[in-house]
Design an enzyme around this catalytic site. Structure first.
Site, PDB file in Angstrom:
ATOM      1  N   ASN A 137       0.824  -1.217   0.000  1.00 31.84           N
ATOM      2  CA  ASN A 137       0.000   0.000   0.000  1.00 31.84           C
ATOM      3  C   ASN A 137       0.858   1.268   0.000  1.00 31.84           C
ATOM      4  O   ASN A 137       0.352   2.366   0.174  1.00 31.84           O
ATOM      5  CB  ASN A 137      -0.947  -0.001   1.202  1.00 31.84           C
ATOM      6  CG  ASN A 137      -0.209   0.003   2.533  1.00 31.84           C
ATOM      7  OD1 ASN A 137       1.020   0.071   2.574  1.00 31.84           O
ATOM      8  ND2 ASN A 137      -0.951  -0.072   3.621  1.00 31.84           N
ATOM      9  N   HIS A 139       3.382   1.887   2.136  1.00 36.71           N
ATOM     10  CA  HIS A 139       3.942   2.329   3.419  1.00 36.71           C
ATOM     11  C   HIS A 139       5.455   2.163   3.439  1.00 36.71           C
ATOM     12  O   HIS A 139       6.019   1.281   2.806  1.00 36.71           O
ATOM     13  CB  HIS A 139       3.259   1.636   4.614  1.00 36.71           C
ATOM     14  CG  HIS A 139       3.591   0.190   4.818  1.00 36.71           C
ATOM     15  ND1 HIS A 139       2.642  -0.750   5.140  1.00 36.71           N
ATOM     16  CD2 HIS A 139       4.765  -0.495   4.777  1.00 36.71           C
ATOM     17  CE1 HIS A 139       3.222  -1.922   5.297  1.00 36.71           C
ATOM     18  NE2 HIS A 139       4.504  -1.796   5.072  1.00 36.71           N
ATOM     19  N   GLU A 144       1.557   4.479   7.275  1.00 41.41           N
ATOM     20  CA  GLU A 144       0.487   3.950   6.428  1.00 41.41           C
ATOM     21  C   GLU A 144      -0.131   5.092   5.613  1.00 41.41           C
ATOM     22  O   GLU A 144      -0.003   6.262   5.990  1.00 41.41           O
ATOM     23  CB  GLU A 144      -0.592   3.321   7.320  1.00 41.41           C
ATOM     24  CG  GLU A 144      -0.092   2.207   8.218  1.00 41.41           C
ATOM     25  CD  GLU A 144       0.188   0.907   7.474  1.00 41.41           C
ATOM     26  OE1 GLU A 144       0.058   0.874   6.231  1.00 41.41           O
ATOM     27  OE2 GLU A 144       0.548  -0.072   8.130  1.00 41.41           O
TER      28      GLU A 144
HETATM   29  C1  F6R Z   1      10.099  -2.973   8.034  1.00 37.74           C
HETATM   30  C2  F6R Z   1       9.326  -1.911   7.430  1.00 37.74           C
HETATM   31  C3  F6R Z   1       8.224  -2.166   6.441  1.00 37.74           C
HETATM   32  C4  F6R Z   1       8.632  -3.115   5.321  1.00 37.74           C
HETATM   33  C5  F6R Z   1       7.485  -3.330   4.349  1.00 37.74           C
HETATM   34  C6  F6R Z   1       7.821  -4.338   3.261  1.00 37.74           C
HETATM   35  O1  F6R Z   1      11.047  -2.473   8.948  1.00 37.74           O
HETATM   36  O2  F6R Z   1       9.569  -0.804   7.753  1.00 37.74           O
HETATM   37  O3  F6R Z   1       7.815  -0.943   5.907  1.00 37.74           O
HETATM   38  O4  F6R Z   1       9.742  -2.592   4.658  1.00 37.74           O
HETATM   39  O5  F6R Z   1       6.352  -3.782   5.036  1.00 37.74           O
HETATM   40  O6  F6R Z   1       7.956  -5.600   3.817  1.00 37.74           O
HETATM   41  P1  F6R Z   1       8.500  -6.836   2.959  1.00 37.74           P
HETATM   42  O7  F6R Z   1       9.925  -6.567   2.665  1.00 37.74           O
HETATM   43  O8  F6R Z   1       8.327  -8.037   3.868  1.00 37.74           O
HETATM   44  O9  F6R Z   1       7.654  -6.896   1.721  1.00 37.74           O
END
Ligand code: F6R
Length: 242
Positions: A137, A139, A144
């Site tokens: 999304n 973030h 968010e």
């Molecule tokens: C983790 C963080 C999150 C992840 C995001 C993507 O410290 O800040 O923003 O970077 O949720 O997660 P993955 O890499 O598991 O797709």
């Protein structure tokens, strides 16, 4: 804005690790901002290999993680502290006292005070290189989609979307924490240099919106268009809609 496109996840991980290694060689006492999640795991593995080969040392490095769940002790397998220890810190020569992760071993009522403490730390940190992943999304950290860009470190209620996405790491969705502490957009944007890693087709739409769409808090990562030194390190699939 720089965009590096790798053939696959392995190549993306190596290219990202090379950028981090370059930073460490250039300034052995660098402050690094770090992320958890599935995406940077391969990059951390490459960095561990480089350390083992004697190419880099982390002994003067300080790290600041983006975020942490509230309500999990440090040794909980899903805490971000545990993740960092197991995926990186335990395998390199870093001084553990120089690795900073928000303290998640608190209850929700203590969250604002911990956010304040971590914000002070980050504000004084001067992060040389910040590593980011991106949520489906848009973030970054736990910023968010919303109506305004959040600024400093803050305690955040996680959206249903994020709780669902993260539930794959827990036995049951009811065990997923409902709150987290995260660097805000300003804390992230203050880093001198940022790299954002993304891999896989499921990230392609949000990567397009982030890089080519409007700058809006509805796509928190789109704010990176305004940063003076940001590099997107993508695999082909994540870059497929650009
Ligand atoms: C983790 C963080 C999150 C992840 C995001 C993507 O410290 O800040 O923003 O970077 O949720 O997660 P993955 O890499 O598991 O797709």
């Amino acid at each position: 804005m720089k965009i590096i496109i790798a053939d696959n996840y392995e190549e993306m991980s190596i290219k990202a690790a090379n950028i981090v290694a370059e930073q460490i060689k250039l300034k052995p006492s660098s402050s690094l901002g770090l992320a958890t999640g599935g995406t940077p795991v391969g990059m951390y593995q490459s960095l561990i290999k480089m350390y083992e080969n004697g190419e880099i040392s982390f002994k003067d490095i300080t790290t600041y993680n983006l975020d942490e769940y509230i309500g999990l002790p440090e040794n909980h397998e899903q805490s971000y502290r545990y993740f960092m220890d197991n995926n990186l810190f335990n395998h390199i020569d870093i001084d553990k006292s120089k690795t900073n992760v928000p303290n998640g071993n608190i209850n929700e009522g203590q969250a604002d005070a911990e956010a304040k403490r971590y914000d002070k730390l980050i504000s004084n940190a001067e992060i040389d290189l910040q590593v980011l992943g991106i949520g489906g999304n848009g973030h970054i950290g736990f910023n968010e989609p919303c109506d305004i860009f959040n600024k400093n470190v803050f305690a955040v209620k996680l959206t249903e979307n994020t709780i669902k996405a993260n539930s794959r790491f827990f036995n049951d969705i009811s065990e997923v924490p409902k709150m987290a502490i995260t660097m805000g957009i300003k804390s992230i944007m203050m880093a001198k240099k940022i790299i954002l890693l993304a891999s896989g087709k499921e990230k392609s739409e949000i990567i397009k919106a982030t890089i080519q769409g409007n700058i809006t808090p509805k796509v928190p990562a789109s704010v990176l268009q305004l940063h003076r030194n940001v590099t997107f390190v993508l695999d082909k699939e994540a870059a497929s809609l650009l």
